[in-house]
Scaffold this motif. Structure first.
Motif, PDB file in Angstrom:
ATOM      1  N   ALA B  81      41.677 -11.619 -81.018  1.00 12.75           N
ATOM      2  CA  ALA B  81      41.743 -10.455 -80.119  1.00 12.75           C
ATOM      3  C   ALA B  81      40.387  -9.761 -80.032  1.00 12.75           C
ATOM      4  O   ALA B  81      39.946  -9.360 -78.949  1.00 12.75           O
ATOM      5  CB  ALA B  81      42.809  -9.478 -80.612  1.00 12.75           C
ATOM      6  N   GLY B 110      46.024  -8.182 -69.940  1.00 10.97           N
ATOM      7  CA  GLY B 110      46.850  -7.906 -71.107  1.00 10.97           C
ATOM      8  C   GLY B 110      47.761  -9.068 -71.438  1.00 10.97           C
ATOM      9  O   GLY B 110      47.925  -9.431 -72.607  1.00 10.97           O
ATOM     10  N   VAL B 111      48.314  -9.694 -70.391  1.00 14.58           N
ATOM     11  CA  VAL B 111      49.199 -10.840 -70.622  1.00 14.58           C
ATOM     12  C   VAL B 111      48.410 -11.989 -71.236  1.00 14.58           C
ATOM     13  O   VAL B 111      48.856 -12.640 -72.188  1.00 14.58           O
ATOM     14  CB  VAL B 111      49.860 -11.276 -69.293  1.00 14.58           C
ATOM     15  CG1 VAL B 111      50.600 -12.595 -69.492  1.00 14.58           C
ATOM     16  CG2 VAL B 111      50.817 -10.205 -68.817  1.00 14.58           C
ATOM     17  N   ALA B 114      47.738 -11.229 -74.823  1.00 17.16           N
ATOM     18  CA  ALA B 114      48.949 -11.387 -75.638  1.00 17.16           C
ATOM     19  C   ALA B 114      49.253 -12.861 -75.875  1.00 17.16           C
ATOM     20  O   ALA B 114      49.574 -13.273 -77.001  1.00 17.16           O
ATOM     21  CB  ALA B 114      50.123 -10.699 -74.945  1.00 17.16           C
ATOM     22  N   VAL B 115      49.128 -13.659 -74.802  1.00 12.90           N
ATOM     23  CA  VAL B 115      49.416 -15.098 -74.938  1.00 12.90           C
ATOM     24  C   VAL B 115      48.396 -15.745 -75.884  1.00 12.90           C
ATOM     25  O   VAL B 115      48.759 -16.565 -76.742  1.00 12.90           O
ATOM     26  CB  VAL B 115      49.397 -15.779 -73.546  1.00 12.90           C
ATOM     27  CG1 VAL B 115      49.414 -17.290 -73.689  1.00 12.90           C
ATOM     28  CG2 VAL B 115      50.587 -15.324 -72.730  1.00 12.90           C
ATOM     29  N   MET B 117      46.700 -14.339 -78.297  1.00 13.83           N
ATOM     30  CA  MET B 117      46.976 -13.927 -79.683  1.00 13.83           C
ATOM     31  C   MET B 117      48.189 -14.655 -80.237  1.00 13.83           C
ATOM     32  O   MET B 117      48.193 -15.104 -81.383  1.00 13.83           O
ATOM     33  CB  MET B 117      47.201 -12.413 -79.752  1.00 13.83           C
ATOM     34  CG  MET B 117      45.914 -11.618 -79.657  1.00 13.83           C
ATOM     35  SD  MET B 117      46.208  -9.855 -79.599  1.00 13.83           S
ATOM     36  CE  MET B 117      46.923  -9.556 -81.185  1.00 13.83           C
ATOM     37  N   LEU B 118      49.206 -14.795 -79.402  1.00 14.20           N
ATOM     38  CA  LEU B 118      50.418 -15.488 -79.851  1.00 14.20           C
ATOM     39  C   LEU B 118      50.108 -16.950 -80.178  1.00 14.20           C
ATOM     40  O   LEU B 118      50.573 -17.487 -81.198  1.00 14.20           O
ATOM     41  CB  LEU B 118      51.493 -15.402 -78.759  1.00 14.20           C
ATOM     42  CG  LEU B 118      52.899 -15.839 -79.161  1.00 14.20           C
ATOM     43  CD1 LEU B 118      53.443 -14.935 -80.254  1.00 14.20           C
ATOM     44  CD2 LEU B 118      53.821 -15.831 -77.954  1.00 14.20           C
ATOM     45  N   HIS B 121      48.108 -17.103 -83.321  1.00 20.07           N
ATOM     46  CA  HIS B 121      49.006 -16.770 -84.437  1.00 20.07           C
ATOM     47  C   HIS B 121      49.862 -17.976 -84.816  1.00 20.07           C
ATOM     48  O   HIS B 121      49.996 -18.317 -85.998  1.00 20.07           O
ATOM     49  CB  HIS B 121      49.892 -15.594 -84.020  1.00 20.07           C
ATOM     50  CG  HIS B 121      50.668 -14.977 -85.150  1.00 20.07           C
ATOM     51  ND1 HIS B 121      51.810 -15.543 -85.662  1.00 20.07           N
ATOM     52  CD2 HIS B 121      50.450 -13.863 -85.882  1.00 20.07           C
ATOM     53  CE1 HIS B 121      52.268 -14.802 -86.648  1.00 20.07           C
ATOM     54  NE2 HIS B 121      51.466 -13.771 -86.798  1.00 20.07           N
ATOM     55  N   ALA B 183      42.060  -4.110 -79.175  1.00 23.40           N
ATOM     56  CA  ALA B 183      43.021  -4.131 -78.063  1.00 23.40           C
ATOM     57  C   ALA B 183      43.365  -2.711 -77.604  1.00 23.40           C
ATOM     58  O   ALA B 183      43.360  -2.420 -76.397  1.00 23.40           O
ATOM     59  CB  ALA B 183      44.284  -4.861 -78.506  1.00 23.40           C
TER      60      ALA B 183
END
Lengths: 179, 336
Positions: B81, B110-111, B114-115, B117-118, B121, B183
């Motif tokens: 991030a 933002g999407v 998020a994707v 980072m996911l 992860h 973020a």
């Protein structure tokens, strides 16, 4: 060239008593201490080839004892969480009054973390200097003093809690008698 | 007789007791079997320890591996991030790429974040699980070198797992805090900047968000906030790492105190109020407030967000350690 077992015997002879006494001091009982000492001897014997300077044998052997002691302490801690075998702790005395001075001290030392216990035993019982203990543990002299201070605080707290809230009450403990 | 003298006297008695029946070095060495080949005995001990370690591994709580994997994943996602936001800042400073990609709106950004980072992860979790599995296999494995095995097996699988968890402690904290800070600060900045130019409802879908000079003009304070936030996150991670060896520094204790999030929330409310007024003034008058005011606002926001996220991360860390049966943060400060 001198065989390793003869070299080990020659080096161990002058430090044997102090090392064994130290091992007993940091353990929960004399038997545990002897067991710790034997395990440390085995470990030291196996690693003797790595010791270049014979003059450094004493701190080296004590460091081995410290390492073995900490490994055993950690495993003992986890046995409480993972009951894989029987309870190996010694049977507790029936009453506090039945405890001798040495047993009281052993009981109190057992409540300290390993590093503080080793420091207290080396300084108060074995008569080591702060600098020597610092070299053995690989920490600074102020860290050793800090451990000594915290260890004494804990001992005082344990004695007060277990044997009496005031010095007058604890005077009845008859200091100095051995079990 | 004082308590100190009684303790000292008891310790002396213990010393005398320890020095009784010490035996000789010869006897000790005979018991240690140094006069014969101790391979069989060592092998027996090694096999016994390996057996016990395997039992320990079989009974080991799964929470240890979960916490290790999650810590690694959090560190990786946080770092991802931070890097992502850094790239966005570079792009904003030089808006040419966003002139080309007009469809790249803040909501979509933002999407994507998020994707990303996911994904990081998830991949990091897989890798951490593989690493954990290998370390556990190594912790119960035996080799031709018996004495090396004895040394290695002295630390059982649970000890090895705890070491692994402690080793990633600082990185996990630093990564999580840096990522969260990056973020939050970036999206806070985007919302603030977009609100200056447009009304609230359209802010997240404003297609020309990155083409305007308003964004480029504010890159300096926001980049400063990002750098300072990341540096502070690394500092907290380093302190947590050192805490396991040296004790708790006072300032970390203050950050972990229950009053910290309350103060941070009050500061955040103030920043929100002042920022809203500032945005309104800028929207009506068409002028930006001075750089020092913007820097102070960004600094207060970063501090409040940092304190809040740090407190949450430290609370979560305490909870994790409690789940693995450790409380290393309870150690007082060692002044070595």
């Amino acid at each position: 060239m001198e065989p390793s077992h003869q070299r080990f015997r020659r080096l161990l002879e002058p430090v044997h008593d102090a090392a064994r006494s130290f091992a007993r001091g940091v353990s929960r009982s004399r038997a545990d201490g002897d067991d710790l000492f034997q395990e440390a001897l085995l470990r030291a014997l196996a690693k003797l080839d790595g010791l270049r300077d014979d003059g450094a044998f004493r701190p080296w052997l004590f460091r081995v004892i410290v390492c073995v002691h900490r490994n055993r302490s950690r495993r003992a801690f986890w046995r409480r969480w993972l009951p894989l075998g029987g309870d190996e702790r010694d049977g507790a005395p029936a009453t506090d009054e039945a405890l001798g001075a040495a047993q009281r001290a052993r009981l109190a030392l057992a409540t300290l973390p390993s590093d503080q216990r080793e420091t207290i035993v080396l300084f108060e019982i074995e008569g080591w200097q702060v600098d020597e203990i610092a070299t053995l543990h690989g920490v600074s002299a102020s860290a050793v003093k800090s451990r000594l201070s915290r260890g004494r605080d804990r001992l005082r707290a344990f004695y007060t809690r277990r044997f009496g809230a005031t010095p007058a009450a604890s005077a009845a403990l008859v200091p100095g008698d051995t079990p | 007789m004082s308590m100190n003298r009684i303790i000292l006297s008891d310790l002396m008695a213990l010393g005398e007791d320890n020095r009784r029946d010490l035996g000789s070095a010869d006897q000790a060495l005979q018991r240690a079997d140094m006069y014969r080949d101790d391979r069989l005995g060592a092998e027996a001990r090694r096999d016994d320890m390996a057996k016990r370690s395997r039992s320990e591994l079989a009974l080991m709580p799964l929470v240890l591996s979960h916490i290790f994997a999650h810590r690694v994943a959090r560190a990786a996602a946080g770092a991802a991030a931070t890097v992502f936001v850094g790239f966005v800042m570079i792009a904003i400073a030089n808006p040419l790429p966003f002139r080309v990609a007009r469809w790249f709106v803040p909501g979509l950004l933002g999407v994507v974040l998020a994707v990303a980072m996911l994904a990081v992860h998830t991949v990091a979790t897989w890798i951490a699980e593989v690493v954990f599995e290998r370390r556990m296999r190594a912790a119960i494995a035996t080799s031709p070198d018996v004495h090396e095995d004895l040394d290695r097996l002295a630390a059982g699988p649970v000890d090895v797992a705890r070491q692994l968890i402690r080793r990633v402690d600082g990185w996990s904290l630093a990564g999580t805090l840096a990522g969260a800070n990056a973020a939050i600060v970036m999206f806070g900045f985007l919302v603030f900047s977009l609100v200056v130019a447009r009304e609230y409802p359209g802010a997240w879908t404003y297609a020309e968000a990155f083409a305007g000079a308003t964004l480029a003009r504010n890159v300096v304070p926001i980049c400063l906030a990002l750098v300072v936030g990341t540096a502070l996150a690394l500092l907290v991670g380093l302190a947590c790492d050192r805490q396991l060896r040296r004790g708790t520094p006072p300032w970390l204790g203050v950050l972990a105190h229950r009053i910290a999030p309350i103060i941070a929330n009050v500061v955040l409310l103030l920043v929100w109020f002042v920022g809203k007024r500032m945005a309104h003034t800028a929207h009506v008058l068409g002028t930006m407030p001075p750089l020092t005011v913007r820097l102070a606002l960004a600094g207060a926001a970063v501090t409040a967000v940092g304190v809040l996220t740090t407190w949450a991360a430290l609370w979560w860390r305490r909870r994790e350690y409690a789940r693995v049966g450790e409380r290393p943060m309870d150690r007082p400060l060692d002044l070595a």
